[in-house]
Design a protein around this motif. Structure first.
Motif, PDB file in Angstrom:
ATOM      1  N   ALA A  92       0.826  -1.234   0.107  1.00  0.00           N
ATOM      2  CA  ALA A  92      -0.037  -0.092   0.170  1.00  0.00           C
ATOM      3  C   ALA A  92       0.901   1.272  -0.154  1.00  0.00           C
ATOM      4  CB  ALA A  92      -1.066   0.019   1.146  1.00  0.00           C
ATOM      5  N   ILE A  93       1.977   1.357   0.329  1.00  0.00           N
ATOM      6  CA  ILE A  93       3.032   2.301   0.545  1.00  0.00           C
ATOM      7  C   ILE A  93       3.260   2.937  -0.771  1.00  0.00           C
ATOM      8  CG2 ILE A  93       5.229   3.190   1.717  1.00  0.00           C
ATOM      9  CD1 ILE A  93       4.524   1.589   4.065  1.00  0.00           C
TER      10      ILE A  93
ATOM     11  N   CYS B 133       1.920   2.272  -3.426  1.00  0.00           N
ATOM     12  CA  CYS B 133       0.581   2.493  -4.172  1.00  0.00           C
ATOM     13  C   CYS B 133       0.121   4.199  -3.833  1.00  0.00           C
ATOM     14  CB  CYS B 133      -0.264   1.629  -3.959  1.00  0.00           C
ATOM     15  SG  CYS B 133       0.051  -0.131  -4.703  1.00  0.00           S
ATOM     16  N   VAL B 134       0.181   4.344  -2.473  1.00  0.00           N
ATOM     17  CA  VAL B 134      -0.227   5.555  -1.828  1.00  0.00           C
ATOM     18  C   VAL B 134       0.708   6.636  -2.542  1.00  0.00           C
ATOM     19  CG1 VAL B 134      -0.529   6.855   0.486  1.00  0.00           C
ATOM     20  CG2 VAL B 134      -1.546   4.472   0.210  1.00  0.00           C
ATOM     21  N   MET B 135       2.151   6.081  -2.497  1.00  0.00           N
ATOM     22  CA  MET B 135       2.862   7.388  -2.788  1.00  0.00           C
ATOM     23  C   MET B 135       2.737   7.721  -4.292  1.00  0.00           C
ATOM     24  SD  MET B 135       6.967   7.026  -2.525  1.00  0.00           S
ATOM     25  CE  MET B 135       8.132   8.339  -2.363  1.00  0.00           C
ATOM     26  N   VAL B 136       2.356   6.971  -5.172  1.00  0.00           N
ATOM     27  CA  VAL B 136       2.031   7.110  -6.503  1.00  0.00           C
ATOM     28  C   VAL B 136       0.935   7.980  -6.651  1.00  0.00           C
ATOM     29  CG1 VAL B 136       1.661   6.143  -9.002  1.00  0.00           C
ATOM     30  CG2 VAL B 136       3.456   5.130  -7.460  1.00  0.00           C
ATOM     31  N   LEU B 137      -0.299   7.462  -6.008  1.00  0.00           N
ATOM     32  CA  LEU B 137      -1.514   8.071  -6.202  1.00  0.00           C
ATOM     33  C   LEU B 137      -1.535   9.499  -5.571  1.00  0.00           C
ATOM     34  CD1 LEU B 137      -3.781   5.170  -5.150  1.00  0.00           C
ATOM     35  CD2 LEU B 137      -3.429   6.196  -7.429  1.00  0.00           C
ATOM     36  N   THR B 138      -0.916   9.755  -4.386  1.00  0.00           N
ATOM     37  CA  THR B 138      -0.996  11.211  -3.964  1.00  0.00           C
ATOM     38  C   THR B 138       0.110  12.139  -4.686  1.00  0.00           C
ATOM     39  OG1 THR B 138       0.983  10.435  -2.491  1.00  0.00           O
ATOM     40  CG2 THR B 138      -0.949  10.535  -1.361  1.00  0.00           C
ATOM     41  N   TRP B 139       0.976  11.453  -5.400  1.00  0.00           N
ATOM     42  CA  TRP B 139       2.014  12.285  -6.425  1.00  0.00           C
ATOM     43  C   TRP B 139       1.161  12.628  -7.459  1.00  0.00           C
ATOM     44  CZ3 TRP B 139       4.129  10.483 -11.229  1.00  0.00           C
ATOM     45  CH2 TRP B 139       4.834  11.521 -11.853  1.00  0.00           C
ATOM     46  N   VAL B 140       0.341  11.633  -8.092  1.00  0.00           N
ATOM     47  CA  VAL B 140      -0.602  11.926  -9.331  1.00  0.00           C
ATOM     48  C   VAL B 140      -1.762  12.955  -9.093  1.00  0.00           C
ATOM     49  CG1 VAL B 140      -2.128  11.071 -11.100  1.00  0.00           C
ATOM     50  CG2 VAL B 140       0.271   9.969 -10.468  1.00  0.00           C
ATOM     51  N   PHE B 141      -2.548  12.640  -7.922  1.00  0.00           N
ATOM     52  CA  PHE B 141      -3.823  13.334  -7.776  1.00  0.00           C
ATOM     53  C   PHE B 141      -3.663  14.517  -6.712  1.00  0.00           C
ATOM     54  CE2 PHE B 141      -5.172   8.995  -9.122  1.00  0.00           C
ATOM     55  CZ  PHE B 141      -5.865   9.489 -10.274  1.00  0.00           C
TER      56      PHE B 141
ATOM     57  N   LYS C 226      12.770   9.172   0.576  1.00  0.00           N
ATOM     58  CA  LYS C 226      11.813   8.538   0.702  1.00  0.00           C
ATOM     59  C   LYS C 226      11.326   7.578  -0.431  1.00  0.00           C
ATOM     60  CE  LYS C 226       8.452  10.445   2.783  1.00  0.00           C
ATOM     61  NZ  LYS C 226       7.292  11.348   3.114  1.00  0.00           N
ATOM     62  N   ILE C 227      11.752   8.191  -1.515  1.00  0.00           N
ATOM     63  CA  ILE C 227      11.788   7.097  -2.721  1.00  0.00           C
ATOM     64  C   ILE C 227      12.482   5.802  -2.720  1.00  0.00           C
ATOM     65  CG2 ILE C 227      11.969   6.776  -5.175  1.00  0.00           C
ATOM     66  CD1 ILE C 227      11.345   9.808  -5.599  1.00  0.00           C
ATOM     67  N   SER C 228      13.682   6.194  -2.120  1.00  0.00           N
ATOM     68  CA  SER C 228      14.618   5.029  -1.946  1.00  0.00           C
ATOM     69  C   SER C 228      13.966   4.137  -0.753  1.00  0.00           C
ATOM     70  CB  SER C 228      16.122   5.231  -1.632  1.00  0.00           C
ATOM     71  OG  SER C 228      15.953   5.686  -0.230  1.00  0.00           O
ATOM     72  N   GLY C 229      13.438   4.584   0.314  1.00  0.00           N
ATOM     73  CA  GLY C 229      12.607   3.689   1.283  1.00  0.00           C
ATOM     74  C   GLY C 229      11.558   2.769   0.718  1.00  0.00           C
ATOM     75  N   VAL C 230      10.853   3.433  -0.272  1.00  0.00           N
ATOM     76  CA  VAL C 230       9.663   2.713  -0.895  1.00  0.00           C
ATOM     77  C   VAL C 230      10.198   1.439  -1.944  1.00  0.00           C
ATOM     78  CG1 VAL C 230       7.776   2.854  -2.607  1.00  0.00           C
ATOM     79  CG2 VAL C 230       8.015   4.612  -0.684  1.00  0.00           C
TER      80      VAL C 230
ATOM     81  N   ALA D  21      11.130  -3.823   6.740  1.00  0.00           N
ATOM     82  CA  ALA D  21      11.226  -2.945   8.143  1.00  0.00           C
ATOM     83  C   ALA D  21      12.183  -1.816   7.841  1.00  0.00           C
ATOM     84  CB  ALA D  21      11.860  -3.847   9.040  1.00  0.00           C
ATOM     85  N   ILE D  22      13.556  -1.977   6.960  1.00  0.00           N
ATOM     86  CA  ILE D  22      14.557  -1.018   6.740  1.00  0.00           C
ATOM     87  C   ILE D  22      13.766  -0.039   5.896  1.00  0.00           C
ATOM     88  CG2 ILE D  22      16.793  -0.616   5.615  1.00  0.00           C
ATOM     89  CD1 ILE D  22      17.350  -3.623   6.688  1.00  0.00           C
ATOM     90  N   GLY D  23      12.997  -0.442   4.667  1.00  0.00           N
ATOM     91  CA  GLY D  23      12.503   0.473   3.856  1.00  0.00           C
ATOM     92  C   GLY D  23      11.594   1.161   4.480  1.00  0.00           C
ATOM     93  N   LEU D  24      10.547   0.682   5.465  1.00  0.00           N
ATOM     94  CA  LEU D  24       9.736   1.769   6.249  1.00  0.00           C
ATOM     95  C   LEU D  24      10.313   2.477   7.158  1.00  0.00           C
ATOM     96  CD1 LEU D  24       7.173  -1.278   6.850  1.00  0.00           C
ATOM     97  CD2 LEU D  24       6.586   0.944   5.589  1.00  0.00           C
TER      98      LEU D  24
END
Length: 331
Positions: free
Chosen positions: A113-114, A116-124, A133-137, A294-297
């Motif tokens: 979900a993370i 996905c949420v990142m892409v959707l918030t960026w688009v909309f 933050k991108i590297s974490g995802v 866990a590391i990514g989050l």
């Protein structure tokens, strides 16, 4: 500018409450997954029915509060209907996945979900993200890939009849749930939380009832409604009601950081339940996937905190600059 006040603020009552709510959300999510897994083990394949009582409880409680308050409606009803439809289908796919894969895989793949949420918030929502933050995802995504490979590697030990199919259902359902989360975040921050939950529950109940009449009517007739089965369904309804309420509060008060961090402990609880409750062996690759996720989050959430700190720093600088200009102007 000294950032001492900010570090004092993170120890405030609000932050501690956010941490507590995040862990409660984690336990609720895990208990809901455990209950869905138990129903799947009993051969009950009625995923929409499991969500129906949760939506109905939201409609009754928050709808009653909204009617008592009689506020002016701030959101468009058809937006809430679309949101409820997407949410019902997302829940349907995730619960359906328990028929094919293990509790631990479902819980860890929820982290999909993370991104996905990142892409959707960026688009909309036009949200901007920095490279950390991108590297974490990206690291989180690698963890998700490892879960799928873990289920392929585990084969019959994966705890399901078709683990890869189950994993794909989770990913599809989580994508829909992420879209619903983005819509919910927009409405909560720009409207009324009670109103959103009331409409989500009302339209969710209607959509779920229609879907049950089409897809699950025959299944419901074949279910042996024992006391245990009824209690499991009531447990799902209670967990969903509390879960939706907590998600709305967390988004409104603490933002995405606490919400995202709570995913971590859900996975740990799932491993404990599968190991000690079901006495199943967890594949070694899963633990590597968990560590990677866990590391990514953590990277994702730490960066969000760092950005909040920078925004506060800039706000303080702007405030000090404004005060300086006012003093100069007055002299």
């Amino acid at each position: 500018m000294v950032m001492g006040p900010y570090f004092m603020e993170i120890r405030t009552k609000k932050t501690l409450i956010g941490l507590g709510l995040g862990q409660l959300r984690s336990l609720l999510s895990t208990s809901n997954g455990f209950t869905s897994s138990e129903l799947a083990r009993k051969g009950i394949n009625a995923p929409t029915t499991q969500s129906f009582m949760g939506y109905l409880s939201l409609a009754i409680v928050y709808g009653g509060i909204m009617l008592y308050r009689r506020p002016g409606i701030k959101v468009k009803w058809y937006h809430c209907l679309l949101l409820a439809f997407v949410d019902v289908e997302g829940n349907f796919l995730v619960v359906k996945a328990y028929q094919y894969t293990s509790l631990t895989s479902v819980m860890l793949l929820d982290c999909w979900a993370i991104p996905c949420v990142m892409v959707l918030t960026w688009v909309f929502l036009k949200t901007k993200y920095r490279m950390m933050k991108i590297s974490g995802v990206v690291i989180c995504f690698l963890g998700v890939v490892m879960v799928v490979f873990s289920d392929v590697h585990a084969g019959d030990r994966a705890g399901g009849s078709n683990p890869v199919k189950g994993d794909l259902l989770v990913l599809a359902g989580t994508t829909l749930s992420a879209a619903c989360d983005v819509g919910e975040e927009f409405f909560v921050k720009n409207g009324d939380m009670i109103e959103l939950l009331a409409f989500l529950g009302t339209f969710g109940t209607i959509v779920a009832a229609v879907q049950i009449s089409i897809l699950e009517r025959g299944v419901l007739k074949e279910i042996h409604w024992s006391t245990e089965t009824i209690l499991l369904y009531l447990g799902v309804a209670l967990a969903l009601f509390l879960l939706y309420s907590l998600v709305a509060v967390l988004i409104q008060t603490n933002g995405a950081t606490m919400f995202n961090l709570s995913y971590l402990t859900s996975d740990m609880w799932a491993v404990l339940i599968r190991t000690f409750g079901y006495h199943e062996k967890v594949d070694w690759l899963y633990f590597l996937a968990f560590a990677t996720t866990a590391i990514g989050l953590i990277i994702y959430s730490m960066k969000e905190k760092d950005e909040e700190e920078q925004r506060m720093f800039l706000d303080e600088e702007d405030g000090e600059s404004l005060r300086t200009r006012l003093i100069v102007a007055s002299t």
